[in-house]
Design a protein around this motif. Sequence first.
Motif, PDB file in Angstrom:
ATOM      1  N   GLU B  46       0.888  -1.156   0.000  1.00  0.00           N
ATOM      2  CA  GLU B  46       0.000   0.000   0.000  1.00  0.00           C
ATOM      3  C   GLU B  46       0.924   1.203   0.000  1.00  0.00           C
ATOM      4  O   GLU B  46       2.091   1.085   0.358  1.00  0.00           O
ATOM      5  CB  GLU B  46      -0.804   0.093   1.313  1.00  0.00           C
ATOM      6  N   ILE B  47       0.380   2.352  -0.346  1.00  0.00           N
ATOM      7  CA  ILE B  47       1.183   3.570  -0.263  1.00  0.00           C
ATOM      8  C   ILE B  47       0.364   4.628   0.459  1.00  0.00           C
ATOM      9  O   ILE B  47      -0.822   4.812   0.172  1.00  0.00           O
ATOM     10  CB  ILE B  47       1.619   4.039  -1.663  1.00  0.00           C
ATOM     11  N   VAL B  48       0.997   5.273   1.441  1.00  0.00           N
ATOM     12  CA  VAL B  48       0.319   6.313   2.198  1.00  0.00           C
ATOM     13  C   VAL B  48       0.888   7.677   1.808  1.00  0.00           C
ATOM     14  O   VAL B  48       2.105   7.863   1.781  1.00  0.00           O
ATOM     15  CB  VAL B  48       0.511   6.108   3.719  1.00  0.00           C
ATOM     16  N   PHE B  49      -0.014   8.595   1.484  1.00  0.00           N
ATOM     17  CA  PHE B  49       0.389   9.992   1.286  1.00  0.00           C
ATOM     18  C   PHE B  49      -0.042  10.759   2.520  1.00  0.00           C
ATOM     19  O   PHE B  49      -1.230  10.786   2.848  1.00  0.00           O
ATOM     20  CB  PHE B  49      -0.314  10.601   0.063  1.00  0.00           C
ATOM     21  N   TYR B  50       0.926  11.352   3.203  1.00  0.00           N
ATOM     22  CA  TYR B  50       0.570  12.141   4.366  1.00  0.00           C
ATOM     23  C   TYR B  50       0.787  13.612   4.041  1.00  0.00           C
ATOM     24  O   TYR B  50       1.922  14.054   3.850  1.00  0.00           O
ATOM     25  CB  TYR B  50       1.375  11.697   5.595  1.00  0.00           C
ATOM     26  N   ASP B  51      -0.304  14.348   3.945  1.00  0.00           N
ATOM     27  CA  ASP B  51      -0.246  15.747   3.521  1.00  0.00           C
ATOM     28  C   ASP B  51       0.080  16.642   4.706  1.00  0.00           C
ATOM     29  O   ASP B  51      -0.704  16.754   5.639  1.00  0.00           O
ATOM     30  CB  ASP B  51      -1.605  16.137   2.918  1.00  0.00           C
TER      31      ASP B  51
END
Lengths: 197, 251
Positions: B46-51
């Motif tokens: 999975e890939i998490v984008f943390y803004d």
Amino acid sequence: MTVIIDYGAGNLFSVKNALEHIGVQNEISSDPERIKAADRLILPGVGAFPDAMRMLDKANLTSVIKEQAGKKPLMGICLGMQMLFDKSSEFGLTDGLGLIPGSVELMKPKGLPIPHIGWNELEKNGSCPLLTEDKGEYVYFVHSFAAVTDSRYVAAYCDYGMKVPALVQNGLVFGCQFHPEKSGEIGLDILRRFNSL
Amino acid sequence: MLAKRIIPCLDVRDGKVVKGVNFKGIKEVGDPVECACEYNAQGADEIVFYDITASHEGRGVILDVVRETAKKVFVPLTVGGGIKTVDDMRNALRAGADKISVNSQAVQNPQLIKDGADIFGSQCICVGIDTKKAPDGSWTVFINGGRIDMHLDLIEWVKTVERLGAGEICLNSMDTDGVRGGFDIPMLKAVVQAVNIPVIASGGAGQLGDFADAFIKTDCSAALAASLFHFKELTVKQVKDDCRSKGIPVR
């Protein structure tokens, strides 16, 4: 042309992105005429069973899907797969499309968390045009309910404290409990095979 | 058998990966879409984008990042950071995210978890938790990037988020985060025991063996790391090979 059936629910664009990526001509539509004209149908779905069936009815799509189901390949994905069965017990008993004999019930895996989230290995159960003989194929699941159906309709199970029907088939009707559009190369291959039927 | 997941996290500010990523052919200031493609090629589950974009105006950029990534990467994508309302969730999901991660906002407004789960399903809602050991040996929950101690008991909070319909918990130990001495095993054990939803370990990975260690010693479902992968000290593939060699099921 593959039509992704739009009834107001689900991850339509993920499926569309995947089909675009593998070069399959496709469109998202809720028009019964487009569904009749399609070579193949994909029924996506995320959310709760009763809502989804209600939305399908409201969009006047239930009967056209039932009518087209035997004539061309149809693939249900996740909740779309569950909707292919006779009924579901999610939030009370609701009728499904009745295209594959069986029901949909809350999973009760011993000592394991619910929802079943993550990559699980396909355990093949007989031959299916969407699958290869390869072992060690992992696909991505996110669900709390699962199909209860005769083994003859199950092309692959996965093991999650119980045998979970992962890929089901009844003639030209296919259902993926997992998300082929989110299952990396293995998932894209399954979509490629479906789209060459 | 269900595979244990390895999840790289990308910290994104104004549409750029913040930490000085230097993947081959990628500029010092990383392009998150390219980074996500690289992680995908390495076998990320999975890939998490943390803004971490500070300004309100800059917020929309993360949605473009997700939209572009979703055309190229076919594994689940999670968006977190700055999600305050159900509309924020809907926008991220429409852009192509599969899951939403809420943290401080969920502590301040727990109803957000329930509303999100009711509308989009539990599987969409991951609750991130920053937590630290208190002097009495319990753990308390922090918000605003670990700046404010809410004096909220961790075990009580994880049970609450499960009851409200969260589908997953991402547990970040502030005690081990940045120390690189491994994941916080006692904390993970306590949380996994308290809830029946999947728990993601976060904070503390410093070496190859740390991931396998968390999976062997606790029943966590996944492990997340950011800088370790950003700085290319380890690849996702190396971590998975190590897990596999120790008998841990990985994809």
